[in-house]
Design a protein around this motif. Structure first.
Motif, PDB file in Angstrom:
ATOM      1  N   GLU A  18       0.861  -1.199   0.000  1.00  0.00           N
ATOM      2  CA  GLU A  18       0.000   0.000   0.000  1.00  0.00           C
ATOM      3  C   GLU A  18       0.885   1.233   0.000  1.00  0.00           C
ATOM      4  N   HIS A 187      -8.816   2.241  -0.065  1.00  0.00           N
ATOM      5  CA  HIS A 187      -7.871   2.991   0.765  1.00  0.00           C
ATOM      6  C   HIS A 187      -8.627   4.126   1.458  1.00  0.00           C
ATOM      7  N   HIS A 240      -4.381  -1.053   7.121  1.00  0.00           N
ATOM      8  CA  HIS A 240      -4.436  -0.650   8.528  1.00  0.00           C
ATOM      9  C   HIS A 240      -5.073  -1.726   9.403  1.00  0.00           C
ATOM     10  N   ASP A 314       3.108   1.629   3.850  1.00  0.00           N
ATOM     11  CA  ASP A 314       2.440   2.931   3.783  1.00  0.00           C
ATOM     12  C   ASP A 314       3.439   4.054   3.516  1.00  0.00           C
TER      13      ASP A 314
HETATM   14 MN    MN Z   1      -1.941   4.578   2.757  1.00  0.00          MN
END
Ligand code: MN
Length: 352
Positions: A18, A187, A240, A314
Motif C-alpha cells: 500500500e 484505501h 491498517h 504505507d
Molecule cells: Mn496509505
C-alpha cells in the motif's frame, strides 16, 4: 541495529502493498480544489497539511510522493523493501468535482506509473487509478490499465464525493474488477462532510482515527448491503489491519444477525453466505499498512486466515526501518511469514 537488506536472504522477499505516489496533474487538481470556496473540510485538513505545512514530516512526504525514480528506490533499499505496489495517493480522484479532469488525472497517473514499472520491473507493481464518478469511463480505464499497462489491482480512495461503492451507480467499476480478476483496494479518505464534524473538532479526522472509521464503514457496507452477493468473485483489500473490523467481528456478527432476523432495517436483508465474518474470510484481504504490530497481525491471521493477511508499509507516510526490523522478528513460522511478506501478495496482485 542491523539494517534489513533486499534480496530475500531471510527466506522471503518483502513486498509492500500500500505504497503511495503522486503526479503533477494530481497535485495541480488538488491545488484547484483547495482554492475552491466550498472545499471539502476533510480534504482541506489533510491535503492542505501535506502540500503546504512547513514541518519536516509533510515536507519529506510531499517530496517522496512525487519521486518514482532513484530516490524512491534508495528509500526502499534502505528499508529492505524488495517491491512496492504503488497506488495514486489519497484521496486521488475521489475528491475532484470536475469528472473530465478526474478522468484525465487517473489516466495520466496510470501512464506515469506504467513507465516507472517498465523502468524498474523488479521493484514496482501498480494499482489502476480511475474516476468512479463516471463509472462507465472508469471501467474502461480499469480495463486498459490492467490489460495493457499491467496493473494488478484497482485503487479506490473510499467515499466518492460522499457516496459509497455499494451504490448501484458504481456497479460497472465492480464488474470490471471482477471480470479482470483484480482486487479493489479500498484505501482511506477523510470522512465526508456529513460525518467529519466532531472528529475534525478534536483533530481526529485523519489517519489517527477518522480514516479507519470511515473506511471500515465502507467495507462493512459492501457486506451488509448485499453488494458482494451481486459480485461473488470480487476481492476487496483494506489496509491498517482491516480498519479495526477484525477486532469487532464478534459483535458485528451478533448484531447483524439480530438486525436481519427482526427486520429492523429495510436495507439489511439476509445474506447468501451468512455472517459478516463469512464475507471477511472469503472476500477480503487485509494489509498491515501503518500497523506494524505483532499482536494485531497475529490476531487478524487468526480471525480471517493467514492466506489473507499481507505486509504493507504505507510509504512515504509511515516508513521507519524499525518497523521492518520488528516484523522480521515476529514469533511466527517462516512459512507463515513468507505468506505475509511475499506469496499472498504475489497471488493476489498477479506478480510473476
Ligand atoms: Mn496509505
Amino acid at each position: 541495529m542491523t539494517i534489513p537488506k533486499t534480496g530475500g536472504e531471510q527466506g522471503y522477499l518483502r513486498i509492500a502493498t500500500e505504497e503511495a505516489f503522486a503526479t503533477p496533474e494530481l497535485i495541480d487538481a488538488f491545488r484547484d480544489e483547495l482554492a475552491s470556496p466550498d472545499v471539502d473540510p476533510g480534504f482541506f485538513s489533510l491535503i492542505g497539511y501535506y502540500l503546504d505545512h512547513p514541518a519536516e514530516r509533510p515536507r519529506f512526504i510531499a517530496k517522496a510522493l512525487n519521486d518514482l525514480g532513484e530516490g524512491r528506490i534508495a528509500d526502499m533499499d534502505a528499508r529492505g523493501i524488495d517491491r512496492q505496489i504503488l497506488a495514486l495517493t489519497a484521496p486521488a480522484t475521489n475528491v475532484l468535482r470536475d469528472v473530465d479532469r478526474a478522468t484525465m488525472v487517473a489516466e495520466t497517473a496510470n501512464d506515469r506509473l506504467a513507465d516507472a514499472m517498465r523502468q524498474y520491473p523488479d521493484r514496482f507493481s501498480g494499482m489502476a487509478a480511475c474516476a468512479p464518478q463516471d463509472a462507465k469511463r472508469a471501467a474502461k480505464e480499469i480495463e486498459r490499465a490492467v490489460t495493457r499497462l499491467g496493473m494488478g489491482a484497482v485503487i479506490i480512495n473510499s467515499h466518492i464525493l460522499g457516496e459509497y461503492l455499494d451504490n448501484p451507480k458504481f456497479s460497472e467499476v465492480l464488474e470490471a474488477a471482477e471480470a479482470l480478476d483484480v482486487p479493489i483496494y479500498i484505501h482511506p479518505n477523510t470522512p465526508p462532510p456529513a460525518m467529519i464534524g466532531p472528529m475534525l473538532e478534536a483533530g481526529l479526522d485523519g489517519a489517527i482515527f477518522g480514516f479507519g472509521v470511515e473506511t471500515g464503514m465502507h467495507a462493512l457496507r459492501m457486506i451488509t448491503s448485499g453488494t458482494l452477493d451481486r459480485f461473488p468473485r470480487l476481492q476487496i483489500v483494506i489496509g491498517h489491519m482491516g480498519e479495526a473490523l477484525p477486532f469487532w467481528l464478534y459483535r458485528l456478527d451478533f448484531m447483524h444477525q439480530a438486525g436481519v432476523r427482526s427486520g429492523r432495517y429495510e436495507v439489511m436483508k439476509p445474506l447468501k453466505k451468512g455472517t459478516v465474518s463469512d464475507y471477511l474470510r472469503s472476500h477480503f484481504h487485509i494489509t498491515c499498512s501503518g500497523m506494524a504490530w505483532e499482536p494485531a497481525i497475529k490476531f487478524t491471521q487468526q480471525a480471517i486466515g493467514e492466506d489473507r493477511v499481507l505486509y504493507a508499509m504505507d510509504y512515504p507516510y509511515q516508513c521507519p526501518v524499525e518497523e521492518v526490523i520488528a516484523l522480521d522478528a515476529m514469533d511466527m513460522p517462516l512459512e507463515t511469514k513468507r505468506k505475509f511478506f511475499q506469496t499472498n501478495a504475489e497471488k493476489l496482485f498477479h506478480i510473476r
